[in-house]
Structures are given as C-alpha cells and as structure tokens.
Design an enzyme around this catalytic site. Structure first.
Site, short mmCIF file in Angstrom:
data_model
loop_
_atom_site.label_atom_id
_atom_site.label_comp_id
_atom_site.label_asym_id
_atom_site.label_seq_id
_atom_site.Cartn_x
_atom_site.Cartn_y
_atom_site.Cartn_z
N ILE A 176 37.49 37.79 40.86
CA ILE A 176 38.64 37.95 41.83
C ILE A 176 39.67 37.70 41.05
O ILE A 176 40.35 38.91 41.38
CB ILE A 176 38.28 36.47 42.56
N VAL A 179 40.06 41.65 39.18
CA VAL A 179 40.34 42.31 40.81
C VAL A 179 41.62 42.24 40.75
O VAL A 179 42.76 43.44 41.23
CB VAL A 179 38.98 42.88 41.60
N GLU A 180 42.23 41.05 41.66
CA GLU A 180 43.76 41.30 42.34
C GLU A 180 44.97 41.16 41.01
O GLU A 180 45.95 42.19 41.69
CB GLU A 180 43.89 39.38 42.11
N THR A 181 45.10 40.81 40.08
CA THR A 181 46.07 40.98 38.78
C THR A 181 45.82 41.47 37.99
O THR A 181 46.06 41.30 36.76
CB THR A 181 45.81 40.03 39.23
N TYR A 375 35.86 45.67 48.61
CA TYR A 375 36.66 44.12 47.82
C TYR A 375 35.43 43.36 47.20
O TYR A 375 35.22 43.31 45.99
CB TYR A 375 37.74 43.97 48.68
#
Length: 392
Positions: A176, A179-181, A375
């Site tokens: 997570i 993928v996010e940042t 996602y």
C-alpha cells in the site's frame, strides 16, 4: 495450493504466488486510472447548497490550449469569502465546532482556487478500455520494488510489530505505501486547504456532483479540526489533488479516525513518521475487515457454456458466495479454505483475455482503501514482489 496474489507474467510467477500462501497469515471502480482513495467513510448522499450564479471573483475559464495540469499547482487567488456556499460553511463551523469567524475569514482569504485539481478529479473517459496489465506495470516495477526492499529493511521491526498487533501481513502494508507514494517520495504538493476548498465548492459537473461536494466539505471540516487538534496551520498541510496526506495518503477524516501513534512519540504524524504510517495502514485494514491468516485471492477459470457466473460480477465490495455456489455457476477453482465466502473479480486486459479471480474478505478490505479492483491487486502484487526481491 491456494494462491493469494495476482499471477505474474514472468516465469517466476508460480514461485511467487505459491510463496505468498505460506507467508500470508492474512460499485466496481473504473479501472483505467487510479481512483480517489476511499480512506474515509462513505459520505451521506445528501445535497449540499450550491449557488446558481458563479461568484464574480471566480477565475475566468481558461482555454484548453492554455490549460496546463501540474501536480504541484499553486492555485489562483479568488476571494472565497465572497462565495455564498463558503459563507454558509463558515457559519456551520462557527456554530458546530466553535471556530472564530474572523479566523476562518482570514484563512479563506489566503486559500487559492486550484483548477488542476478540478481537471485531475474528472472521471477517466469511459470509452477507453480498461487494461489490467498496463495498470499493474505502473506499480509493480523496479523503482518501487527496490525502494520497497529498502523501506522493509529500514522499518522491518515496525512492520513486524504491526503484523503481530493487527494481523495484516508486512507485504500488504509495504504494498500500500509503495503504490500510494513510492515509500514517501511522492506525497503530493497541493496545499490541502486549496484542493479541498476548490473541490468542496466547485466540483466538476458530474452525475454525483452534489454528493461529492458534500464529501469534500466534510473533509474540509476535518482538515480544520485536524489542524486545530494538532496545533498547526491548516495551510501548512500538503497532499494530493484530492486532499490525501502523508506516506499512506489518508484523507483528513481518516487521519482523525484511524491513524495511530505507532512510534510512541505522543503525536500522530503521517507526513514525517513512516512508523506512524505503517501502524495506521495496518489499523485501517483491520478495522475494515482484514482477517488474520486468510489469503487474498485465487485465480479461476469461467465456463463458456454455463454463464451463470456473469451474474456474480459487480455485486458490491464483499465476499458473499460459497464454494458450492461458485462451482454451480460455472467457475472452476483451486482447492479453497473451508467455510469462506468469495466474490468474483474480473480484470479486463483491453482487447486481450480478461483474468478472473475470486476474492476473499481481505481483498475487499484493501478496496475500502481504494475501491478499484486493479488497485487492490496491484497492492498485493507489489508487496509480494518486494518480499521475493528482499529474500533473494
């Protein structure tokens, strides 16, 4: 053997997928473009007040030729205090949360209108075919995998503690945040006040416009409350074009409700504390249905003759079907854990064959973070790829 992550396209795929099973204690979005994070409860479907006439202070429309959407748009000056809906919002904040009217007037006088947030929030063209392989390639790639190995090596103790406390595997937390940042590298450079105010009072003209504006007004309220509780200037908060903040890209309301002080320093700081981010991601998934020790998903094949399985698509973000129901509907599965429920997931590949998976409650817990099937699969795939690269 159960498979708990999406299959990889290389010859390594069988090894990677089988390995996760040993490691894992653990309305369908438009999957062509990352969708806005759902790290906050779904807003009530209520209408927000909207002026029929645009304020005179609103910036003039720009021609398409001159418009440039950039991720760190600094915005344009408007006098938000002249907007009737903003005035009503200030009235509510004074009455409901005891803010000082003068302080809010001063704040909104400094808040800017961000046209690029409007452009970025618009839905992807519906005519563009969804392509799981292309989407996955954007996230499961060498830069993120190498950065994930470094992140895991640096924060392994915190990751292990989060897994033990909340039951969420380390590779899912790593997936997570990656993928996010890209592990804190791309946390966004929009002022959160600017982005949320723009979206709360001038959301694009879409069928769900009123509900989305209500959602962003709620997040704007949470931003003001969060800043007051933390003793910081609301204008100091920076994040994504939709207002998501920090390493895990939590919306302000989710920070207030689900973030935790995992490093024990007496404050929650998702912008500067990767350890707080690790604990907060694990806590969020735990609250939203993660089941310790269960897998994530299994690849399946569907019958070309018995088409009852088609009725199982797009049936909400929950696992509701038994193994017997799956088989009766024409779905061939590997051996499945006894007594579990599943949902049918289709990963479309443009003009290529669609992949079909059955998803567990843990898959759907990830979709509470972001409602896209693509996602959730990318999170699982990236986390597993990082785990394999780290153990080479």
């Amino acid at each position: 053997m159960p498979i708990s992550l999406p299959r990889l396209t290389s010859s390594l795929s069988t090894l990677l997928l089988a390995g996760l099973c040993a490691l894992a204690p653990a309305a369908h979005a438009q999957d062509g473009k990352p969708v806005e994070k759902k790290t906050q409860k779904k807003p009530a479907d209520k209408k927000a007040g909207s002026d029929k006439t645009k304020p005179k202070s609103k910036p003039p429309a720009k021609s398409a030729a001159k418009k440039k959407v950039v991720a760190d748009d600094q915005g344009e000056f408007v006098n938000f205090n002249d907007w009737k809906d903003v005035g009503r919002f200030i009235d509510e904040m004074v009455e409901r949360n005891q803010f000082q009217r003068g302080d809010l007037n001063d704040l909104f006088a400094k808040t800017r209108y961000v046209d690029s947030a409007i452009q970025l929030i618009k839905p992807a063209p519906s005519t563009k075919p969804k392509n799981w392989s292309a989407y996955r390639a954007r996230f499961v790639e060498p830069v993120r995998i190498n950065a994930g190995v470094e992140f895991w090596n640096t924060y392994g103790v915190a990751l292990a503690r989060a897994e033990a406390q909340y039951g969420v595997p380390m590779e899912i937390i790593v997936g997570i945040i990656g993928v996010e940042t890209v592990y804190g590298r791309n946390t966004g450079n929009f002022r959160v006040m600017d982005a949320l105010t723009t979206l709360a009072f001038d959301y694009p003209n879409t069928p769900n416009r009123e509900a989305r504006m209500a959602f962003f007004r709620g997040e704007l309220e949470n931003t003001l409350l969060l800043a007051r509780e933390a003793g910081i200037d609301p204008l100091s908060l920076r994040g994504s074009y939709a207002g998501a903040i920090g390493w895990p890209q939590f919306m302000p309301g989710s920070i207030r409700e689900y973030a935790v002080d995992f490093d024990g320093d007496g404050k929650i700081d998702l912008r500067n504390s990767p350890v707080d981010a690790i604990g907060s991601v694990a806590h969020y998934l735990s609250v939203h249905g993660w089941q310790r020790g269960e897998p994530v998903a299994f690849p399946v094949t569907v019958s070309a003759d018995n088409l009852q399985w088609q009725a199982m698509l797009n049936q909400g973000l929950e696992a509701k079907y038994s193994e017997d129901q799956l088989h009766a509907a024409g779905i061939s599965t590997p051996p499945l854990p006894a007594g579990q429920r599943f949902g049918l997931v289709d990963l479309q590949n443009g003009t290529g064959p669609t992949e079909y998976w059955i998803a567990t409650n843990n898959f759907y817990a990830i979709t509470q973070y972001n409602r896209s099937y693509f996602y959730a699969m990318s999170v699982a795939d990236l986390g597993r790829a990082v785990a394999v690269a780290r153990n080479r």
